[in-house]
Design an enzyme around this catalytic site. Structure first.
Site, short mmCIF file in Angstrom:
data_model
loop_
_atom_site.label_atom_id
_atom_site.label_comp_id
_atom_site.label_asym_id
_atom_site.label_seq_id
_atom_site.Cartn_x
_atom_site.Cartn_y
_atom_site.Cartn_z
N CYS A 187 -77.36 7.17 12.47
CA CYS A 187 -77.71 8.13 13.52
C CYS A 187 -76.51 8.55 14.35
O CYS A 187 -76.54 9.61 14.98
CB CYS A 187 -78.78 7.55 14.42
SG CYS A 187 -80.33 7.19 13.56
N HIS A 193 -84.63 14.57 16.52
CA HIS A 193 -83.48 13.72 16.16
C HIS A 193 -83.07 14.06 14.73
O HIS A 193 -83.50 13.43 13.77
CB HIS A 193 -83.91 12.25 16.27
CG HIS A 193 -82.88 11.25 15.88
ND1 HIS A 193 -81.53 11.53 15.76
CD2 HIS A 193 -83.03 9.92 15.59
CE1 HIS A 193 -80.90 10.42 15.41
NE2 HIS A 193 -81.77 9.44 15.29
N CYS A 195 -78.15 4.17 19.33
CA CYS A 195 -78.32 3.07 18.38
C CYS A 195 -78.18 3.63 16.97
O CYS A 195 -78.46 4.80 16.72
CB CYS A 195 -79.68 2.41 18.56
SG CYS A 195 -81.08 3.53 18.39
#
Length: 389
Positions: A89, A345, A375
């Protein structure tokens, strides 16, 4: 002392899975971001030393080095190199940090850090699933199994563990999710995203239009509606409503040296103040931003009270909530324009997407320091601190 400056930061408006950006090939979508960075800065594209593209699911239309594909789909000359990287991510946040390091080292003067993810056209986890279905092995190696016997690395499990460890209830997670939608809706209504969004042309049943508004925001969200969403695990607290939305999108940041500012007549928006990346527990996985932030602030000689705005990726509601509790931050400074729960996201694009929002939010709110963290799969976390100029 060498410095690295952000001269422009942009993103596409988010598209829901199967939504308004579903018709865009990811390389073309990322290419539009590259074009916008060149247009907005007015720089000669031949001056760009490199393009660093974050992307997580590097298969299908995002295979064969999608960063290079984006350059070839843009108006940049084919002489401009590119590379595609994966830090899960945090991929395009790492792109930013690599770009800053290249500039700080003096080896390059103009670098574009970008990211792209079409979660519609290349579904999350699809690359690993294809190999598993074909019986071509598993991602977890025998030596990893020996070190972590019987443990399945899962971000969903990590989110549940994090919520319990830090004592959150489902009501708290759902209330945070509601606030994300409220802030995103208010920011949209106020035009807070106008300077950061690259409008993309899309086809609709009514004809051609420009996509410039994040598609995932629930402007009529209610606490009761969020509470009604089914939990992902029996007895758990995580639901699709208090987790980030699957999203299509691209983003980019242009980072330059002081010499490039002079040579190309560029105006800096912000200065890169600190770049930090750390690794931690791969099982709880999502907790590492807490400790990475401690390290970043110490290295930068700052305290959390010195930071005017924070962007903490809302992969799951317990992540920013645990981060806020750990660092002793002010909730009013956290994700002031909403986050991934409402805005989406798009995995490899999220790092530069959050940076675009942070840069422009600092200017809008007249803050000095901004901090971004997220994270990442495997128990990793990036932290980037910038100073508005």
């Amino acid at each position: 002392m060498a410095e690295a400056y952000i001269v422009q930061a942009v993103r596409t408006a988010g598209g829901k899975r199967g939504g308004k950006l579903a018709g865009w090939h990811p390389a073309d979508m990322a290419g539009e971001v590259l074009n916008s960075l060149v247009d907005r800065t007015g720089i000669d594209p031949r001056a760009i030393d490199d393009v660093i593209m974050g992307c997580v699911s590097q298969g299908g239309e995002q295979s064969f080095q999608v960063g290079r594909g984006a350059v070839l789909a843009s108006k940049l000359p084919e002489s401009i190199p590119a590379v595609t990287i994966d830090r899960q991510c945090g991929s395009s946040q790492q792109s930013i940090q690599f770009a800053a390091q290249a500039v700080l080292s003096g080896t390059q003067d103009v670098v574009i850090a970008a990211g792209v993810e079409s979660m519609t056209r290349v579904p999350m986890g699809s690359t690993g699933a294809l190999f598993a279905q074909a019986g071509l092995g598993k991602a977890k190696s025998p030596r990893q199994e020996a070190r972590y016997p019987g443990i399945q690395f899962s971000q969903f499990m990590g989110a549940e563990m994090l919520a319990r460890k830090h004592g959150f209830t489902r009501d708290q997670l759902d209330q945070f999710a509601l606030e994300s939608h409220r802030r995103a809706a208010a920011a949209t209504a106020a035009g807070a995203f106008a300077d950061e969004i690259v409008a993309l042309e899309i086809e609709t049943p009514e004809g051609t239009e420009l996509h410039r508004t994040d598609e995932g925001i629930r402007h009529d969200a209610t606490f009761e509606g969020i509470q009604s969403v089914k939990l992902l695990a029996e007895g758990g607290m995580i639901s699709a409503a208090n987790a980030s939305q699957i999203c299509d999108g691209a983003s980019g940041v242009m980072i330059v040296s002081e010499q490039a500012l002079k040579d190309h007549g560029l105006t800096p928006l912000a200065r890169i103040h600190n770049v930090t990346v750390t690794g931690g527990d791969p099982v709880i996985m999502l907790e590492e931003p807490l400790f990475a932030t401690d390290r970043a602030l110490k290295r930068a000689g700052l305290k959390i009270d010195d930071i005017d705005l924070y962007e903490v990726n809302e992969a799951f509601a317990p992540v920013p909530l645990a981060w806020l509790k750990h660092v002793g931050g002010d909730p009013a400074k956290l994700n002031v324009h909403g986050g991934a729960i409402s805005l989406g996201h798009p995995l490899g694009a999220s790092g530069a997407k959050l940076m675009a929002t942070l840069v422009h939010a600092l200017r809008r709110h007249k803050g000095r320091y901004g901090l971004q963290t997220m994270c990442e799969g495997g128990g990793l976390a990036n932290v980037t601190i910038i100073e508005r100029l």
